[in-house]
Design an enzyme around this catalytic site. Structure first.
Site, PDB file in Angstrom:
ATOM      1  CE  LYS A  12      -4.311  -2.038   1.918  1.00  0.00           C
ATOM      2  NZ  LYS A  12      -4.700  -2.010   3.271  1.00  0.00           N
ATOM      3  CG  ASP A  68     -10.164  -2.133   5.789  1.00  0.00           C
ATOM      4  OD1 ASP A  68      -9.402  -2.416   6.382  1.00  0.00           O
ATOM      5  OD2 ASP A  68     -10.663  -2.554   5.602  1.00  0.00           O
ATOM      6  CB  THR A  69      -8.638  -2.226   0.062  1.00  0.00           C
ATOM      7  OG1 THR A  69      -7.892  -1.195  -0.362  1.00  0.00           O
ATOM      8  CG2 THR A  69      -9.145  -2.760  -0.970  1.00  0.00           C
ATOM      9  CG  PHE A 148      -0.405  -6.314  -3.466  1.00  0.00           C
ATOM     10  CD1 PHE A 148      -0.633  -4.424  -4.457  1.00  0.00           C
ATOM     11  CD2 PHE A 148      -1.108  -5.863  -2.253  1.00  0.00           C
ATOM     12  CE1 PHE A 148      -1.420  -3.893  -3.855  1.00  0.00           C
ATOM     13  CE2 PHE A 148      -2.635  -5.181  -1.820  1.00  0.00           C
ATOM     14  CZ  PHE A 148      -2.650  -3.550  -2.863  1.00  0.00           C
ATOM     15  N   GLY A 149      -1.260  -9.098  -3.393  1.00  0.00           N
ATOM     16  CA  GLY A 149      -3.072  -9.334  -3.524  1.00  0.00           C
ATOM     17  C   GLY A 149      -3.832 -10.402  -4.309  1.00  0.00           C
ATOM     18  CG  ASP A 151      -3.705  -6.668  -8.130  1.00  0.00           C
ATOM     19  OD1 ASP A 151      -4.135  -5.679  -7.458  1.00  0.00           O
ATOM     20  OD2 ASP A 151      -2.622  -5.768  -7.919  1.00  0.00           O
ATOM     21  CE  LYS A 171      -3.896  -2.492  -7.850  1.00  0.00           C
ATOM     22  NZ  LYS A 171      -3.298  -3.234  -6.640  1.00  0.00           N
ATOM     23  CG  HIS A 176      -9.380  -0.951  -5.513  1.00  0.00           C
ATOM     24  ND1 HIS A 176      -9.421  -1.132  -6.598  1.00  0.00           N
ATOM     25  CD2 HIS A 176      -8.350  -0.821  -4.297  1.00  0.00           C
ATOM     26  CE1 HIS A 176      -7.586  -1.850  -6.973  1.00  0.00           C
ATOM     27  NE2 HIS A 176      -7.429  -2.025  -4.758  1.00  0.00           N
ATOM     28  NE  ARG A 177      -4.199   0.936  -2.203  1.00  0.00           N
ATOM     29  CZ  ARG A 177      -4.697  -0.039  -2.689  1.00  0.00           C
ATOM     30  NH1 ARG A 177      -4.187  -0.824  -3.317  1.00  0.00           N
ATOM     31  NH2 ARG A 177      -5.033  -1.275  -1.700  1.00  0.00           N
TER      32      ARG A 177
END
Ligand code: IMP
Length: 196
Positions: A12, A68-69, A148-149, A151, A171, A176-177
Site C-alpha cells: 500500500k 481499508d480495502t 499484489f493480493g 490482482d 493499474k 479503487h485506491r
C-alpha cells in the site's frame, strides 16, 4: 505536506507513493514509534479505515490517514468484503484467498466483482472519509505476476488484462485506491487553500 500513513502494508505504501508522486511526504508508523499491530475489528470496510486512523490520532496526536480495502463479489453476496485479507484463514495467504474465490465461483456464471477502498483522514482532529470503487470481473484462473493480493484474478471493466498483468502506471490510473486518493488530494488541496 507531511502526513502519517497508518499502515504496515508495504504494498500500500508503494502504491500510494506512486499515485501521489511525491505530492505528500508520507510518514511511516515506525517513524512515530508505533510498532504495535493496529486493531481492525469493525464489521465494515469504512469502520476499519476509521478505527485505524482514530487509533493513531488518539494515541500519537498526529494528522494521519488509514485505508481499508475489500473485494466484493456479487455471486458471493458481497463476500469476502470486510474479510478480504483473511478469507481463507488468519495467515492472510493471497494464493489461498484467490483459490477459495475461484473454487466458490467455479459453477457460477456471474463473475461481477468490485474492489472498494475507503480512506479515513484525520486533519486537526476532524475526520474525512473518501471512497474509491473499481468494478470488474473475477477471471477463471490467475493471470499475471505484478501487483499484489487478488490482482491476478481481477479484470477491471473495459480491460482485457488483470490488474496483475498491468504495469503499475496502468493499474494506478484506474484502481479503487487511485480513485480514493483523488478525493484525498482534493480535501488536502482545499485545506491548504484555506490555511494560506
Ligand atoms: P486490508 O485493507 O489491509 O485489510 O487488505 C485487504 C485485502 O485486500 C488483502 O488481502 C489485500 O491483499 C487485498 N488488497 C488490498 N488492495 C488490493 C489491491 O489493490 N489489489 C488486490 N488485492 C488488494
Amino acid at each position: 505536506m507531511k502526513l502519517v500513513f497508518a499502515t504496515a502494508n508495504p504494498n500500500k505504501v508503494r502504491e500510494v507513493n506512486q499515485i501521489l508522486g511525491g505530492e505528500l511526504d508520507l510518514i511511516s508508523l515506525k517513524e512515530i514509534g508505533c510498532k504495535e499491530e493496529i486493531p481492525e475489528t469493525q464489521p465494515t470496510i469504512e469502520g476499519n479505515a476509521i478505527q485505524k486512523a482514530m487509533y493513531v490520532y488518539e494515541k500519537y496526536g498526529v494528522d494521519c490517514f488509514a485505508e481499508d480495502t475489500g473485494l466484493e463479489v456479487e455471486a458471493l453476496d458481497g463476500e469476502p468484503g470486510v474479510r478480504t485479507a483473511r478469507y481463507a484463514g488468519n495467515n492472510k495467504d493471497p494464493q489461498a484467498n484467490m483459490d477459495l474465490i475461484l473454487e466458490r465461483l467455479s459453477h457460477k456464471e456471474n463473475r461481477k466483482a468490485q474492489f472498494k477502498t475507503v480512506i479515513a483522514l484525520i486533519l486537526g482532529g476532524k475526520l474525512h472519509t473518501c471512497e474509491g470503487i473499481a468494478t470488474g470481473k473475477i477471471t477463471k484462473e490467475k493471470f499475471g505476476m505484478k501487483g499484489f493480493g487478488y490482482d491476478p484474478i481481477f479484470k477491471a471493466d473495459g480491460f482485457e488484462k488483470t490488474f496483475a498483468e498491468m504495469s503499475k502506471e496502468e493499474k494506478n490510473l484506474i484502481s479503487h485506491r487511485a480513485k480514493a486518493l483523488e478525493q484525498l488530494r482534493k480535501i488536502l488541496n482545499h485545506q491548504n487553500l484555506h490555511e494560506k
